[in-house]
Scaffold this active site. Sequence first.
Site, PDB file in Angstrom:
ATOM      1  N   ALA A  97       0.801  -1.126   0.023  1.00  0.00           N
ATOM      2  CA  ALA A  97       0.092   0.018  -0.073  1.00  0.00           C
ATOM      3  C   ALA A  97       0.917   1.085   0.053  1.00  0.00           C
ATOM      4  CB  ALA A  97      -0.831  -0.012   1.308  1.00  0.00           C
ATOM      5  N   GLY A 138       0.813  -5.024   0.889  1.00  0.00           N
ATOM      6  CA  GLY A 138      -0.484  -5.104   0.082  1.00  0.00           C
ATOM      7  C   GLY A 138      -0.183  -5.683  -1.131  1.00  0.00           C
ATOM      8  N   GLU A 141      -0.564  -9.340  -0.517  1.00  0.00           N
ATOM      9  CA  GLU A 141      -1.897  -9.662  -0.215  1.00  0.00           C
ATOM     10  C   GLU A 141      -2.594  -9.515  -1.511  1.00  0.00           C
ATOM     11  OE1 GLU A 141      -1.929  -6.178   2.464  1.00  0.00           O
ATOM     12  OE2 GLU A 141      -2.694  -7.777   4.255  1.00  0.00           O
ATOM     13  N   GLU A 161       4.409  -4.828   7.317  1.00  0.00           N
ATOM     14  CA  GLU A 161       3.886  -3.831   7.955  1.00  0.00           C
ATOM     15  C   GLU A 161       4.320  -3.293   9.319  1.00  0.00           C
ATOM     16  OE1 GLU A 161       2.649  -6.271   6.179  1.00  0.00           O
ATOM     17  OE2 GLU A 161       0.998  -5.484   4.646  1.00  0.00           O
TER      18      GLU A 161
HETATM   19  N1  CAA Z   1       4.464   3.113  -0.675  1.00  0.00           N
HETATM   20  C1  CAA Z   1       4.907   4.308  -1.157  1.00  0.00           C
HETATM   21  N2  CAA Z   1       6.129   4.425  -2.040  1.00  0.00           N
HETATM   22  C2  CAA Z   1       6.939   3.559  -2.100  1.00  0.00           C
HETATM   23  C3  CAA Z   1       6.502   2.186  -1.412  1.00  0.00           C
HETATM   24  C4  CAA Z   1       5.380   2.234  -0.885  1.00  0.00           C
HETATM   25  N3  CAA Z   1       4.865   1.002  -0.374  1.00  0.00           N
HETATM   26  N4  CAA Z   1       7.440   1.305  -1.676  1.00  0.00           N
HETATM   27  C5  CAA Z   1       8.626   2.131  -2.535  1.00  0.00           C
HETATM   28  N5  CAA Z   1       8.020   3.428  -2.665  1.00  0.00           N
HETATM   29  C6  CAA Z   1       8.731   4.301  -3.294  1.00  0.00           C
HETATM   30  C7  CAA Z   1       9.998   4.926  -2.449  1.00  0.00           C
HETATM   31  O1  CAA Z   1       9.690   5.783  -1.481  1.00  0.00           O
HETATM   32  C8  CAA Z   1      10.882   5.479  -3.438  1.00  0.00           C
HETATM   33  O2  CAA Z   1      10.315   6.614  -3.864  1.00  0.00           O
HETATM   34  P1  CAA Z   1      11.337   7.958  -3.971  1.00  0.00           P
HETATM   35  O3  CAA Z   1      12.346   7.483  -5.174  1.00  0.00           O
HETATM   36  O4  CAA Z   1      10.313   9.122  -4.352  1.00  0.00           O
HETATM   37  O5  CAA Z   1      12.006   8.077  -2.706  1.00  0.00           O
HETATM   38  C9  CAA Z   1      10.797   4.640  -4.772  1.00  0.00           C
HETATM   39  O6  CAA Z   1       9.544   3.806  -4.390  1.00  0.00           O
HETATM   40  C10 CAA Z   1      11.669   3.305  -4.825  1.00  0.00           C
HETATM   41  O7  CAA Z   1      11.812   2.811  -3.621  1.00  0.00           O
HETATM   42  P2  CAA Z   1      13.155   2.551  -2.823  1.00  0.00           P
HETATM   43  O8  CAA Z   1      14.245   3.649  -3.110  1.00  0.00           O
HETATM   44  O9  CAA Z   1      13.023   2.061  -1.310  1.00  0.00           O
HETATM   45  O10 CAA Z   1      13.766   1.300  -3.576  1.00  0.00           O
HETATM   46  P3  CAA Z   1      14.747   0.218  -3.031  1.00  0.00           P
HETATM   47  O11 CAA Z   1      15.148  -0.785  -3.950  1.00  0.00           O
HETATM   48  O12 CAA Z   1      15.936   0.653  -2.464  1.00  0.00           O
HETATM   49  O13 CAA Z   1      13.950  -0.554  -1.966  1.00  0.00           O
HETATM   50  C11 CAA Z   1      11.907  -1.814  -1.090  1.00  0.00           C
HETATM   51  C12 CAA Z   1      12.851  -1.506  -2.175  1.00  0.00           C
HETATM   52  C13 CAA Z   1      12.704  -2.752   0.033  1.00  0.00           C
HETATM   53  C14 CAA Z   1      10.779  -2.619  -1.636  1.00  0.00           C
HETATM   54  C15 CAA Z   1      11.537  -0.642  -0.310  1.00  0.00           C
HETATM   55  O14 CAA Z   1      11.187   0.297  -1.225  1.00  0.00           O
HETATM   56  C16 CAA Z   1      10.564  -0.822   0.759  1.00  0.00           C
HETATM   57  O15 CAA Z   1      10.787  -1.276   1.875  1.00  0.00           O
HETATM   58  N6  CAA Z   1       9.284  -0.579   0.379  1.00  0.00           N
HETATM   59  C17 CAA Z   1       8.068  -0.519   1.509  1.00  0.00           C
HETATM   60  C18 CAA Z   1       7.670  -1.770   1.394  1.00  0.00           C
HETATM   61  C19 CAA Z   1       6.625  -1.984   2.615  1.00  0.00           C
HETATM   62  O16 CAA Z   1       6.826  -1.616   3.722  1.00  0.00           O
HETATM   63  N7  CAA Z   1       5.382  -2.114   1.975  1.00  0.00           N
HETATM   64  C20 CAA Z   1       4.186  -2.439   3.116  1.00  0.00           C
HETATM   65  C21 CAA Z   1       3.426  -1.031   3.134  1.00  0.00           C
HETATM   66  S1  CAA Z   1       2.175  -0.979   4.024  1.00  0.00           S
HETATM   67  C22 CAA Z   1       0.966  -1.918   3.403  1.00  0.00           C
HETATM   68  O17 CAA Z   1       0.789  -2.495   2.581  1.00  0.00           O
HETATM   69  C23 CAA Z   1      -0.355  -2.101   4.503  1.00  0.00           C
HETATM   70  C24 CAA Z   1      -1.297  -3.274   3.938  1.00  0.00           C
HETATM   71  O18 CAA Z   1      -1.490  -4.342   4.332  1.00  0.00           O
HETATM   72  C25 CAA Z   1      -2.410  -2.806   2.904  1.00  0.00           C
END
Ligand code: CAA
Length: 287
Positions: A97, A138, A141, A161
């Site tokens: 998400a 998400g 999911e 999360e």
């Molecule tokens: N939401 C919004 N933006 C996201 C995102 C997310 N879930 N995941 C990645 N991005 C964005 C980053 O902010 C970044 O944007 P900017 O360049 O503007 O800063 C871009 O995508 C590239 O991401 P990274 O620079 O972080 O890429 P990376 O290769 O270094 O890392 C990753 C990849 C490990 C997937 C890392 O991006 C990450 O940990 N993302 C979040 C994963 C996460 O926590 N997901 C769970 C979300 S909560 C949820 O989903 C709730 C639910 O159950 C519905």
Amino acid sequence: MASIACRFGHKLLCGTVQRPILSSRMMSDKTYNLVTVEKVGEKKNVGLITLNSPRTLNALNDAMIGDVRSAAEDLSEDKDIGCVVLTGKGKAFAAGADIKQMQPMTFQSCTMSGFISNWGQMGKRPVIAAVNGYALGGGCELAMMCDIIYASDKAQFGQPEILLGTIPGAGGTQRLTRAVGKSLAMELVLTGDRINAETALAAGLVSKVVEGDKLIEEAIKTAEKIANNSKLTVAIAKEAVDSAFETTLAQGCLFERKLFYSTFATDDRREGMGAFVEKRKANFTDN
Ligand code: CAA
């Protein structure tokens, strides 16, 4: 057969995928900003939906989920389409998400807007998730809401999360536990650790791991097999399998038997068995 690189960077067999087949506008009056939609396969009877925001790792905000739902529903209304493949462009299937959208949200705004309650409606056709990279939160999911999951050897699955101070909200604690059992689900949900494709295969989360550039081709091949069957019987079979997650064994077997009987009221059951007896290929009409 020669392979061609398509505009998503996937390698597809010439003749298997022909495109551009249609634009979203040809399917409905809606346009999709965050997904692309194509009709693929030799008979063009498979819908391919690609999450198309690689810069944000296909983060799932309201607009993206809205597009996925609309595209899947529109493909379901297309009489040619018998199965859908869902994948992501770039290095992620979906990284979860949209954290930037969620960051200012409150308990009140989540509750009053019914946040996430509209996820998971993906049309009537079976959907194969072709997980090309990160499927986190998400994203994992969303894959688990699909009917079949194939993973590329680069895929990573997780429910991180907990690292954000929250918990999965789109079925992660429920579907992951049913898919892989309590111990691994608990470990992933409580630590936020990720698993790779091979571990996901061994745990039963995915049914096939495919070399990265062959993933879409493989998913489409399976989707074509499904699409070549009776859409009516496929819908009945899908309903039967889905009921396994909702009922006791005795109730599920009873429901299955009733559905089995119901197929005897269809032209396609008559055609399928008739074709076997007459040693010819069945010609299903979805009736
Ligand atoms: N939401 C919004 N933006 C996201 C995102 C997310 N879930 N995941 C990645 N991005 C964005 C980053 O902010 C970044 O944007 P900017 O360049 O503007 O800063 C871009 O995508 C590239 O991401 P990274 O620079 O972080 O890429 P990376 O290769 O270094 O890392 C990753 C990849 C490990 C997937 C890392 O991006 C990450 O940990 N993302 C979040 C994963 C996460 O926590 N997901 C769970 C979300 S909560 C949820 O989903 C709730 C639910 O159950 C519905």
